[in-house]
Design a protein around this motif. Structure first.
Motif: not given
Length: 180
Positions: A123-147
């Motif tokens: 459960k913790l890893k799921e939340i951490d990974d979800d936050m990482l998706w947004y961190d990469l998107d917002y902080l790096l403007h790195q396009p993500q493959e997943e929705a």
């Protein structure tokens, strides 16, 4: 040379030989807002402390237990003693990962009463990974493959003063920490 680091509260903490009596939430809450996510390779400063607060807020919004909210708040606490190493490189350092896991288990034991179960870790890893998706998107403007993962909280990447993040970290800790 010394085998310890001197923490914010003046404790002498040995990262290679940690002693739980020297683990202190005030040190964790002070240091994490000073550490930048992604080794500083971001468009703007974003602290590990702010990330942990978001993880804890998301866990609470998902209706997880107080224990899980606190686990999410503490999940990067080892970084205040060992620093952060990016995931791709950390995978190449099994001794570091073992030491980090040992220290995190100590932190969870001290503040949660026991290390996390496999289900809690998932459960913790799921939340951490979800936050990482947004961190990469917002902080790096790195396009993500997943929705984008669905979050229950609204993220706000406004950079806040270190002391404000430290204060909020401690407030969340006090709210969810149940002394034995």
């Amino acid at each position: 040379m010394y085998n310890y680091i001197t923490t914010y509260t003046g404790r002498h903490f040995e990262p290679a030989n940690p002693d739980p009596q020297f683990i202190c939430v005030e040190d964790i809450a002070h240091a994490l807002p000073m550490i930048c996510r992604g080794n500083g390779h971001v468009k703007t400063f974003w602290s590990v402390g702010q990330h942990c607060i978001n993880c804890a807020r998301e866990a609470a919004a998902r209706g997880l237990s107080d224990r899980m909210v606190l686990a999410c708040l503490l999940h990067d606490a080892s970084e205040c003693y060992m620093s952060d190493i990016p995931r791709p490189f950390k995978k190449q350092l099994p001794a570091y990962e073992e030491q980090e896991d040992r220290l995190l288990d100590m932190i969870y034991e001290k503040f949660l009463g026991a290390p996390l179960s496999e289900e809690e870790q998932r459960k913790l890893k799921e939340i951490d990974d979800d936050m990482l998706w947004y961190d990469l998107d917002y902080l790096l403007h790195q396009p993500q493959e997943e929705a984008p993962p669905a979050l229950k909280i609204r993220l706000d990447y406004t950079v806040r003063p270190f002391e404000d993040v430290e204060k909020e970290y401690l407030e969340i800790f006090e709210k969810y920490y149940h002394r034995n």
